[in-house]
Scaffold this motif. Structure first.
Motif, PDB file in Angstrom:
ATOM      1  N   TYR A   1       5.157  -0.484   9.828  1.00  0.00           N
ATOM      2  CA  TYR A   1       4.255  -1.564  10.245  1.00  0.00           C
ATOM      3  C   TYR A   1       2.860  -0.991  10.152  1.00  0.00           C
ATOM      4  N   GLY A   2       1.903  -1.804   9.785  1.00  0.00           N
ATOM      5  CA  GLY A   2       0.578  -1.203   9.661  1.00  0.00           C
ATOM      6  C   GLY A   2      -0.506  -2.195   9.312  1.00  0.00           C
ATOM      7  N   PHE A   3      -1.711  -1.700   9.396  1.00  0.00           N
ATOM      8  CA  PHE A   3      -2.914  -2.446   9.007  1.00  0.00           C
ATOM      9  C   PHE A   3      -3.854  -1.480   8.301  1.00  0.00           C
ATOM     10  N   GLN A   4      -4.606  -2.038   7.415  1.00  0.00           N
ATOM     11  CA  GLN A   4      -5.551  -1.215   6.665  1.00  0.00           C
ATOM     12  C   GLN A   4      -6.841  -0.950   7.429  1.00  0.00           C
ATOM     13  N   SER A   5      -7.506   0.115   7.005  1.00  0.00           N
ATOM     14  CA  SER A   5      -8.915   0.309   7.337  1.00  0.00           C
ATOM     15  C   SER A   5      -9.486   1.180   6.229  1.00  0.00           C
ATOM     16  N   TRP A   6     -10.790   1.347   6.250  1.00  0.00           N
ATOM     17  CA  TRP A   6     -11.434   2.266   5.310  1.00  0.00           C
ATOM     18  C   TRP A   6     -11.622   3.611   5.972  1.00  0.00           C
ATOM     19  N   PRO A   7     -11.701   4.662   5.160  1.00  0.00           N
ATOM     20  CA  PRO A   7     -12.052   5.949   5.760  1.00  0.00           C
ATOM     21  C   PRO A   7     -13.503   5.943   6.221  1.00  0.00           C
ATOM     22  N   SER A   8     -13.877   6.987   6.932  1.00  0.00           N
ATOM     23  CA  SER A   8     -15.248   7.081   7.431  1.00  0.00           C
ATOM     24  C   SER A   8     -16.239   7.212   6.278  1.00  0.00           C
ATOM     25  N   PHE A   9     -17.479   6.954   6.582  1.00  0.00           N
ATOM     26  CA  PHE A   9     -18.518   7.095   5.561  1.00  0.00           C
ATOM     27  C   PHE A   9     -18.583   8.539   5.054  1.00  0.00           C
ATOM     28  N   LYS A  10     -18.386   9.492   5.959  1.00  0.00           N
ATOM     29  CA  LYS A  10     -18.442  10.905   5.554  1.00  0.00           C
ATOM     30  C   LYS A  10     -17.419  11.192   4.449  1.00  0.00           C
TER      31      LYS A  10
ATOM     32  N   SER B   1       2.294   7.712  -8.839  1.00  0.00           N
ATOM     33  CA  SER B   1       1.322   8.288  -9.774  1.00  0.00           C
ATOM     34  C   SER B   1       0.891   7.254 -10.812  1.00  0.00           C
ATOM     35  N   PHE B   2       1.614   6.115 -10.863  1.00  0.00           N
ATOM     36  CA  PHE B   2       1.207   5.005 -11.746  1.00  0.00           C
ATOM     37  C   PHE B   2       0.364   3.994 -10.948  1.00  0.00           C
ATOM     38  N   SER B   3      -0.014   4.314  -9.732  1.00  0.00           N
ATOM     39  CA  SER B   3      -0.815   3.502  -8.786  1.00  0.00           C
ATOM     40  C   SER B   3       0.061   2.908  -7.688  1.00  0.00           C
ATOM     41  N   TRP B   4      -0.606   2.589  -6.570  1.00  0.00           N
ATOM     42  CA  TRP B   4       0.096   1.903  -5.478  1.00  0.00           C
ATOM     43  C   TRP B   4      -0.921   1.053  -4.735  1.00  0.00           C
ATOM     44  N   ASP B   5      -0.482   0.392  -3.679  1.00  0.00           N
ATOM     45  CA  ASP B   5      -1.477  -0.461  -3.005  1.00  0.00           C
ATOM     46  C   ASP B   5      -2.401   0.350  -2.103  1.00  0.00           C
ATOM     47  N   TRP B   6      -2.271   1.663  -2.147  1.00  0.00           N
ATOM     48  CA  TRP B   6      -3.212   2.552  -1.466  1.00  0.00           C
ATOM     49  C   TRP B   6      -3.648   3.718  -2.346  1.00  0.00           C
ATOM     50  N   GLY B   7      -3.292   3.672  -3.631  1.00  0.00           N
ATOM     51  CA  GLY B   7      -3.587   4.874  -4.408  1.00  0.00           C
ATOM     52  C   GLY B   7      -3.824   4.628  -5.888  1.00  0.00           C
ATOM     53  N   PRO B   8      -4.461   5.606  -6.528  1.00  0.00           N
ATOM     54  CA  PRO B   8      -4.868   5.464  -7.921  1.00  0.00           C
ATOM     55  C   PRO B   8      -3.786   5.898  -8.915  1.00  0.00           C
ATOM     56  N   ALA B   9      -3.960   5.477 -10.152  1.00  0.00           N
ATOM     57  CA  ALA B   9      -3.052   5.902 -11.216  1.00  0.00           C
ATOM     58  C   ALA B   9      -3.625   7.141 -11.909  1.00  0.00           C
ATOM     59  N   PHE B  10      -2.890   8.223 -11.806  1.00  0.00           N
ATOM     60  CA  PHE B  10      -3.182   9.437 -12.583  1.00  0.00           C
ATOM     61  C   PHE B  10      -1.836  10.014 -13.015  1.00  0.00           C
TER      62      PHE B  10
ATOM     63  N   LEU C   1       0.921   7.822   7.659  1.00  0.00           N
ATOM     64  CA  LEU C   1       0.240   8.961   8.282  1.00  0.00           C
ATOM     65  C   LEU C   1      -0.995   9.382   7.489  1.00  0.00           C
ATOM     66  N   ASN C   2      -0.796   9.644   6.203  1.00  0.00           N
ATOM     67  CA  ASN C   2      -1.825  10.352   5.435  1.00  0.00           C
ATOM     68  C   ASN C   2      -2.293   9.538   4.236  1.00  0.00           C
ATOM     69  N   ASP C   3      -3.332  10.024   3.602  1.00  0.00           N
ATOM     70  CA  ASP C   3      -3.919   9.325   2.461  1.00  0.00           C
ATOM     71  C   ASP C   3      -3.803  10.152   1.198  1.00  0.00           C
ATOM     72  N   ILE C   4      -3.814   9.433   0.065  1.00  0.00           N
ATOM     73  CA  ILE C   4      -3.733  10.126  -1.225  1.00  0.00           C
ATOM     74  C   ILE C   4      -5.129  10.320  -1.823  1.00  0.00           C
ATOM     75  N   TRP C   5      -6.057   9.428  -1.467  1.00  0.00           N
ATOM     76  CA  TRP C   5      -7.445   9.532  -1.919  1.00  0.00           C
ATOM     77  C   TRP C   5      -8.335   8.795  -0.921  1.00  0.00           C
ATOM     78  N   GLN C   6      -9.612   8.669  -1.288  1.00  0.00           N
ATOM     79  CA  GLN C   6     -10.557   8.033  -0.378  1.00  0.00           C
ATOM     80  C   GLN C   6     -10.624   6.537  -0.717  1.00  0.00           C
ATOM     81  N   GLY C   7      -9.757   5.768  -0.132  1.00  0.00           N
ATOM     82  CA  GLY C   7      -9.748   4.330  -0.410  1.00  0.00           C
ATOM     83  C   GLY C   7      -9.261   3.570   0.804  1.00  0.00           C
ATOM     84  N   ALA C   8      -9.249   2.231   0.662  1.00  0.00           N
ATOM     85  CA  ALA C   8      -8.714   1.422   1.760  1.00  0.00           C
ATOM     86  C   ALA C   8      -7.227   1.712   1.880  1.00  0.00           C
ATOM     87  N   SER C   9      -6.772   1.958   3.094  1.00  0.00           N
ATOM     88  CA  SER C   9      -5.336   2.211   3.250  1.00  0.00           C
ATOM     89  C   SER C   9      -4.937   2.073   4.708  1.00  0.00           C
TER      90      SER C   9
END
Ligand code: BMA
Length: 975
Positions: free
Chosen positions: A610-619, A229-238, A715-723
């Motif tokens: 193990y993993g690699f990033q991508s962006w979510p879809s434009f939608k 909740s203080f931010s991460w390399d895939w998520g925002p700080a709230f 598996l899942n995302d916390i918001w709409q960002g690169a992850s």
């Protein structure tokens, strides 16, 4: 049974589906012969039991309306409990910049976390409540640092989001309708900074802050709160504040049931292969953790235990109370044939049995009950030496459930929203179901999030998903002052007691990556290694582990991930190489190698990340962005890329294999970029997962191999960002998720290319042998829709086996020198292979697979025009009541054919290689829709739609390094 004081409660439910209960006006008394009333009462009881809630002795009256205010009184509005400050401010339109995650809201709304907030309410208390021996406020979760005041008097404090707090309030309440309750929250950001500074007077407990790329807040490690909740390399700080779980005001005189411990040990040796007819006898232990009304003393009463309709018994008990706590233990035996065994996804069913405990005091004037669902299974993490004659070859890290060794297929879970109150039970279930639908049988609840909601574990129990449960410590050093250790002790008690009974929980783990961080000096600790090492042992071994094992000896505990397991323990918990391939689990990230060819992947025992990033879809992205953001170099895209260097790494990987679209500011090239990133991610994780699955049955001379698990990040995302996620925020599948359905299939054929050879493996997770199989490997040219050569081989597959089945020399066996000739092109750029594994009855046993020898950007690949020819339906299928058939056409071979629609739902396949001129794909809509609606929103594209003569030339001039033209591109210029 005589029940006095039985109150009927009305329920008031909040948006999150949680319910507060208020006493109603009616009171039932048993009257002899009044069977109607008895029936109603039994129904009320049954309802209470089945809902799994404690039946309170007494509860205070209406407390549903809360006020939320800040320190200076500039904000005063209606508050929600359970809930949080951000959500309340959003509801009241104080936070009014569109969607919560809209553009830069994470920065714009940061002021919220820098303020102190108070939730207050008024309690009606009657004499009945105060007549009880003990009256307490129980908070299931307080986020995070607060003072709790009743009628102005401090009744307690909180400093840990993961602790259940119980405050004695009898002396502070009055019989009145206007008792005040205030929960005053200190800013979590200020608190964490203060704790950091105080600690630093002695020595610094790093990191000093998060990486600037996180755009986050410092010092999460100094507050017991969702670290992400203080931010991460895939998520925002709230950083949130609020009463995030249920609360109650309760009065009682004897015991209040809080949690149930369940253990079942089979009384016979289980076979190593599942036998679904086997229903062994079990030795069962049930322990009931209770909150007592008195601080110490001895008393008695009865506890009725029931297990479905299989077992029911009333036990007369006496108990001893220490520090307001009592623990009552019961043992019984279930005979052979009475219960069915619980199995992980893919290995059998998940029968669950309702276990109910009902406490009654001696005169049965007071009762308290709880009901949970349990399952009958055993779990083990086998760490035997792989070769007892050569111990230097290391140890297994193999999961056994019900004595059956299983390969763990799955992923890592992060919080589904940065504000837990925003996550609905439906969404949680949906995400887990989506994992189960792609054959996942194990999910790791990662240590930077939260101990998940009850519904999360209930769904995992139902779906057969084993849970690797981290304790909530991640990527940091942590303080070990007495206050910190005390609160961690309470945290472990709360969480292990709450979760212990779930059959899905496979193991407990101490932390995420902190052994590796210490060994490899991630945070500059090496000059005081001894200090941090001692702290590490004090926190994770002497505190978390000892207590967890004391509370739950039924499952394994591993101190860290990655770790060398037993070997780490022998090396005083900080192994020389926590990433050793001979022991334990490994996290492997390499963003610079060619991720599609598998070179350098560690032959580990267990790949837990193990993993690699991508962006979510434009939608998904467009819901929180505006036109000026739709460009891969925009400020917004960099703002939402929290991984340091992430944009460059992604560009490198895309550019290695495909043509990076130019930065021409058009929506098309932006969408192409998003699509290419998802292709890269899907291909990279496919390559890596298949590598791990191929390694299941082999051990090389160095002792590497016998890989037993592949849990990709994430598996899942916390918001709409690169992850690294395979499922976008909101639930849309990325291409990776479609690919996971294939690479996690029970049986796969896996192809790879080494020097001049095509190597073919077959992997089976099935528990039975499969006979009479035909392996087909077809050689295709990119410019033809029929194969140019076909190789066939008969096969049998043993149960749970990864087997090397063929080496096909590209020249001698596949004749690629003659069949794949094309001007100046290399043969691997003209041809590719497709595999099928066919049963005797002609059905596919494994999903079709493919291997591109070369890089698509160099391929002799004609432009494909892929179109939707027809959509028909809907029909009802097990997947959806609105299943549509979508026919896709292309006259040329098309790579990574990608279908998108506005409607929520999934396709039966997507991102696929299209060889035939027509592919029939199903669309499983999540809601009622029509052919016309689908026709108007559906789009389809394939790789060659992302470049043209102009774009390649333009990109080449823009960035020669990333998009340099291969000689073969010259041909593409003229297509
Ligand atoms: C791992 C995780 C996370 C992180 C991920 C991607 O190390 O444990 O901390 O988000 O890598 O960088």
């Amino acid at each position: 049974m005589c029940v006095a004081n039985l109150l009927v409660f009305t329920r008031s439910c909040t948006f999150s589906g949680r319910c507060l209960r208020r006493p109603g006006s009616r009171r039932f008394k048993m009257v002899g012969g009044d069977w109607m009333r008895a029936l109603v009462m039994v129904m009320v009881w049954a309802w209470e039991w089945w809902s799994g809630l404690v039946f309170h002795t007494t509860l205070a009256s209406d407390t549903t309306s809360w006020l939320l205010s800040n320190d200076n009184g500039s904000v005063v509005l209606g508050g929600t409990v359970p809930g949080g400050v951000y959500t309340d401010l959003l509801k009241a339109n104080v936070l009014s910049q569109g969607d919560f995650y809209y553009r830069y809201n994470d920065i714009d709304y940061r002021w919220v976390s820098q303020q102190n907030w108070t939730y207050s309410t008024v309690l009606t208390v009657n004499a009945n409540l105060l007549s009880h021996e003990r009256v307490a406020l129980i908070f299931e979760g307080v986020d995070t640092v607060s003072e709790v005041l009743v009628n102005g008097a401090l009744v307690g404090t909180s400093n840990n989001m993961f602790v259940r707090y119980l405050y004695n309030v009898k002396d502070h309440l009055q019989v009145s309708e206007s008792n005040t309750l205030k929960v005053k929250f200190e800013s979590p950001v200020e608190y964490a900074a203060r704790q950091y500074a105080t600690q630093a007077e002695n020595y610094v407990v790093p990191p000093k802050c998060v990486d600037p790329a996180f755009k986050g807040v410092c010092h999460a490690n100094h507050i017991r709160k969702m670290q992400a909740s203080f931010s991460w390399d895939w998520g925002p700080a709230f950083p949130n504040a609020g009463i995030w779980k249920d609360w109650r005001l309760v009065g009682w005189d004897s015991l209040l049931v809080s949690d149930i411990f369940f253990s079942a040990v089979p009384m016979t040796q289980l076979p190593q292969v599942p036998d679904h007819d086997l229903k062994p006898s079990w030795s069962v232990t049930v322990k009931v953790w209770c909150d007592a009304a008195v601080k110490t003393g001895d008393a008695g009463g009865s506890m009725t235990l029931s297990l479905g309709n299989i077992y029911s018994r009333k036990h007369i008990v006496s108990y001893t109370v220490e520090d307001y706590k009592a623990l009552l233990t019961f043992n019984f035996t279930l005979e052979e044939g009475q219960v069915e065994m619980w199995w992980p996804n893919g290995y059998g069913a998940q029968p669950l049995y309702q276990l109910t405990v009902l406490w009654a005091n001696k005169i049965e004037s007071e009762t308290s009950s709880k009901s949970v669902r349990v399952g009958f299974r055993t779990v083990e993490l086998n760490q035997d030496f792989v070769d007892p004659d050569h111990e230097e070859k290391g140890r297994h890290y193999r999961v056994r459930v019900n004595n059956v060794t299983m390969f763990m297929k799955g992923s890592n879970w992060i919080p589904a929203h940065v504000l837990p109150e925003k996550v609905t039970p439906e969404y949680t279930r949906h995400l887990l179901k989506t994992a189960a639908d792609t054959y996942q049988n194990c999910i790791r609840v990662w240590g930077g999030g939260i101990y998940e909601s009850d519904v999360f574990y209930e769904a995992a129990d139902e779906l057969g998903i084993l849970i690797w449960q981290d304790s909530m410590f991640a990527c940091s050093m942590y303080p070990v002052n007495q206050d910190f250790l005390d609160t961690v002790t309470q945290e472990v008690e709360t969480q292990v007691r709450r979760l212990q009974h779930h059959p899905s929980i496979l193991l407990w783990a101490g932390n995420n990556e902190n052994e590796a961080a210490l060994r490899d000096n991630w945070y500059g600790t090496s000059s005081s290694f001894e200090q941090y090492h001692a702290d590490y042992i004090l926190l994770y071994v002497d505190t978390v582990r000892i207590l967890t094992q004391e509370l739950d000896g039924t499952r394994p505990f591993v101190v860290s991930s990655p770790s060398n397991g037993k070997e780490s323990e022998e090396e005083d918990y900080i192994a020389q190489n926590p990433y050793s391939t001979l022991y334990g689990d490994v996290h492997y990230y390499n963003y610079l190698n060619d991720a599609w060819n598998g070179a350098g992947i560690p032959r580990t025992r267990f790949a837990s990340e193990y993993g690699f990033q991508s962006w979510p879809s434009f939608k998904t992205l467009k819901e929180v962005t505006i036109e000026e953001d739709w460009n891969r170099a925009s400020a917004m895209m960099y703002h939402r890329q929290h991984h340091p260097g992430g944009q460059e790494e992604l560009a490198l990987q895309i550019g290695l294999h495909m043509h990076m679209p130019p930065l021409d500011g058009t929506l098309k090239t932006f969408q192409d970029y998003l699509y290419l990133g998802q292709i890269h991610q899907a291909m990279a994780i496919k390559t890596q997962t298949e590598f791990y699955r191929r390694g299941m049955s082999e051990l090389n001379d160095n002792g590497e191999g016998y890989t037993s698990g592949a849990l990709y990040w994430q598996l899942n995302d916390i918001w709409q960002g690169a992850s690294w996620a395979s499922i976008e925020y909101g639930g849309r599948w990325k291409m990776l998720h479609y690919y996971s359905k294939k690479f996690f299939s029970p049986v796969i054929v896996s192809l790879y290319h080494e020097n001049d050879d095509l190597k073919v493996y077959a992997v089976s997770d099935l528990v039975d042998d499969v006979l009479d199989l035909t392996l087909v490997v077809d050689l295709h040219r990119y410019d033809q829709t029929t194969q140019v050569k076909s190789y066939k081989k008969n096969l049998t597959m043993k149960a749970a086996e990864a087997k090397f089945v063929a080496t096909l020399n590209m020249w001698k066996d596949l004749d690629m020198n003659s069949l794949c000739q094309q001007g100046l092109y290399d043969e691997e750029d003209v041809c590719f292979v497709v595999s099928r594994l066919i049963a005797a009855n002609g059905s596919l046993v494994a999903p079709e697979n493919f291997l591109l020898f070369g890089k698509p950007k160099d391929a002799y690949l004609p432009h494909a025009t892929v179109t939707i020819s027809t959509i028909s339906g809907p029909i009802v299928t097990p997947q959806s009541n609105w299943t549509f058939t979508v026919k896709v056409r292309s006259e040329a071979v098309a790579l990574f054919v990608w279908l998108e629609v506005d409607e929520p739902g999934v396709f039966s396949d997507n991102g696929f290689v299209m060889i035939d001129e027509e592919s029939v794909i199903m669309f499983y809509s999540a809601e009622d829709t029509t052919v016309d609606a689908l026709h108007s929103s559906i789009t389809v594209k394939s790789l060659t739609d992302t470049y043209s003569v102009e774009t390649i030339a333009k990109a080449a001039t823009e960035n020669l390094m990333l998009c340099a033209l291969h000689p073969n591109d010259i041909r593409n210029l003229f297509v």
